[in-house]
Design a protein around this motif. Structure first.
Motif, PDB file in Angstrom:
ATOM      1  N   ASN A  70     -19.396 -23.003   1.873  1.00 61.35           N
ATOM      2  CA  ASN A  70     -20.510 -22.783   0.947  1.00 61.35           C
ATOM      3  C   ASN A  70     -21.632 -23.789   1.169  1.00 61.35           C
ATOM      4  N   CYS A 119     -22.506 -25.047   3.924  1.00 62.10           N
ATOM      5  CA  CYS A 119     -23.177 -24.738   5.198  1.00 62.10           C
ATOM      6  C   CYS A 119     -24.171 -23.586   5.073  1.00 62.10           C
ATOM      7  N   ASP A 120     -24.293 -22.999   3.894  1.00 65.95           N
ATOM      8  CA  ASP A 120     -25.234 -21.894   3.653  1.00 65.95           C
ATOM      9  C   ASP A 120     -25.059 -20.743   4.653  1.00 65.95           C
ATOM     10  N   CYS A 121     -23.826 -20.371   4.888  1.00 60.89           N
ATOM     11  CA  CYS A 121     -23.535 -19.267   5.801  1.00 60.89           C
ATOM     12  C   CYS A 121     -24.067 -17.965   5.223  1.00 60.89           C
ATOM     13  N   GLU A 122     -24.633 -17.140   6.111  1.00 59.28           N
ATOM     14  CA  GLU A 122     -25.179 -15.853   5.684  1.00 59.28           C
ATOM     15  C   GLU A 122     -24.381 -14.666   6.208  1.00 59.28           C
ATOM     16  N   THR A 123     -23.607 -14.878   7.267  1.00 60.14           N
ATOM     17  CA  THR A 123     -22.878 -13.771   7.883  1.00 60.14           C
ATOM     18  C   THR A 123     -21.445 -14.211   8.180  1.00 60.14           C
ATOM     19  N   ASP A 131     -21.534 -16.623  10.982  1.00 59.13           N
ATOM     20  CA  ASP A 131     -21.874 -17.990  10.561  1.00 59.13           C
ATOM     21  C   ASP A 131     -20.626 -18.711  10.063  1.00 59.13           C
ATOM     22  N   LYS A 183     -15.306 -11.961   3.510  1.00 59.99           N
ATOM     23  CA  LYS A 183     -16.036 -11.736   2.257  1.00 59.99           C
ATOM     24  C   LYS A 183     -15.254 -12.248   1.049  1.00 59.99           C
TER      25      LYS A 183
END
Length: 80
Positions: free
Chosen positions: A20, A22-26, A29, A76
């Motif tokens: 969280n 690391c600001d992962c978007e996919t 990531d 997810k």
């Protein structure tokens, strides 16, 4: 030292916080930052247990994942 079960709970919470942060978007990531974490863990094991021991531990983990985990991604549900 804490129990293996307690270590697993702590690891899950720590990894979720790390991903969280690391600001992962996919999912890719997430896989990339987890690979960086695994790499750093390998270096840490090498430093305290030696290179050969670290390699054996990582190979054993890779074999366990291959044997026990389903093929479908579950990223997810991983990040809280």
């Amino acid at each position: 030292m804490i129990t293996p079960d307690a270590a697993e709970v702590l690891a899950n919470a720590t990894i979720a916080q790390y991903v969280n942060s690391c600001d992962c978007e996919t999912p890719e990531d997430i896989a990339n930052v987890l690979m960086k974490l695994a790499s750093m863990c390998g270096l840490g094991m090498s430093a305290v247990a030696g290179r050969d021991e670290a390699v054996q531990r990582l190979l054993g983990t890779a074999q366990w994942v291959q044997k026990t985990q389903q093929v479908m991604p579950w990223a997810k549900g991983f990040v809280q």
